[in-house]
Design an enzyme around this catalytic site. Structure first.
Site, PDB file in Angstrom:
ATOM      1  CG  ASP A  93      -1.834   1.183   1.312  1.00  0.00           C
ATOM      2  OD1 ASP A  93      -1.661   2.135   0.533  1.00  0.00           O
ATOM      3  OD2 ASP A  93      -2.724   1.176   2.186  1.00  0.00           O
TER       4      ASP A  93
ATOM      5  CB  SER B   1      -2.673  13.045 -14.980  1.00  0.00           C
ATOM      6  OG  SER B   1      -3.870  13.214 -15.720  1.00  0.00           O
TER       7      SER B   1
ATOM      8  CE1 TYR C  71      -5.169  10.480 -11.083  1.00  0.00           C
ATOM      9  CE2 TYR C  71      -5.732  12.017 -12.845  1.00  0.00           C
ATOM     10  CZ  TYR C  71      -5.081  10.876 -12.409  1.00  0.00           C
ATOM     11  OH  TYR C  71      -4.318  10.146 -13.289  1.00  0.00           O
TER      12      TYR C  71
ATOM     13  CE  LYS D 107      -1.530  10.706 -10.958  1.00  0.00           C
ATOM     14  NZ  LYS D 107      -0.462   9.713 -10.714  1.00  0.00           N
TER      15      LYS D 107
END
Length: 247
Positions: free
Chosen positions: A60, A139, A152, A156
């Site tokens: 993890d 991304s 997100y 990123k």
């Protein structure tokens, strides 16, 4: 055939899996870190059946103690890791005003803090070796933004900034650090987004100059070059793999 020991996070599926397979095919000894330990082992076994050398570990990447333990295991089993590809990540979509503090922190932990922890855990090994390659998968949404993905995109974007800082700090120590922001790539994570109704595949392909959806192997090929000896003069860079959507 480089023979370096490489760690690929999120290496049991999607882009991470393609990277793990490509590095193994190029001669690296590959450690696959994935929260799905069974899938990591299955992927490693498949790589070995194809003639490569790989191990799969349940990791993890939001758990620093587990990362440290896994890096130590990699060193014991495969040798000092000098290649790191941070590919693990994931999205939690939703309107901005509906994001809870718990969700926000989770997305940042998975996509940004995980990269910090993995880099910090592996860099001492690279410094000891006097050579290292880090590729952080970010991304293309950091260029364009994406409604419903505030956490997100923010995380990123942080990965891009961290990449530039590390490149400056460790460039004189034989270590390069670059980031690859993939574009529209056919992965399980993308398919889940499509199934949720957030993305129209045909519409996105129509916006892509090369006229097709990207494949994980497209990203893997770029990573394979960036971790090679030949890429030693490339660091702190954002290398887009997006079919021309962002230039």
């Amino acid at each position: 055939m480089s023979g370096h020991t490489a760690i690929v996070t999120g290496g049991a599926s999607g882009i991470g899996e393609a990277i793990a397979r490509r590095l193994a095919a190029d001669g690296d000894l590959v450690a696959i870190f994935d929260i799905n330990g069974e899938a990591a082992v299955t992927t490693a076994v498949s790589i070995e059946k194809a003639g490569g050398k790989a191990i799969g570990l349940a990791v993890d990447v939001t758990d620093r103690s587990r990362i440290d333990a896994a890096v130590a295991e990699v060193k014991a089993r495969l040798g000092r890791p000098t290649v790191l590809v941070n590919s693990a990540g994931g999205t939690l979509a939703g309107p901005f005003l509906d994001i809870t503090e718990e969700t926000w922190n989770r997305v940042l932990a998975l996509n940004l803090s995980s990269t910090f922890h993995c880099c910090q855990a592996v860099l001492p090994e690279m410094l000891e070796e006097g050579w290292g390659r880090i590729v952080n998968i970010s991304s293309s949404s950091v260029h364009s933004g994406s409604p419903g993905l505030a956490g997100y995109v923010t995380a990123k974007s942080g990965v891009v900034g961290l990449t530039k800082v590390l490149a400056l700090e460790f460039g004189r120590r034989g270590i390069t650090v670059n980031t690859v922001p993939p574009g529209f790539i056919d992965t399980p994570m993308l398919r889940a987004t499509v199934d949720s109704g957030m993305v129209d595949v045909d519409a996105q392909v129509a916006k892509t100059p090369v006229g097709r959806i990207g494949q994980p192997e497209d990203v893997a090929a770029t990573c394979a070059f960036l971790v090679s000896e030949e890429a030693g003069y490339i660091t702190g860079q954002i290398i887009g793999v997006n079919g021309g959507r962002n230039t």
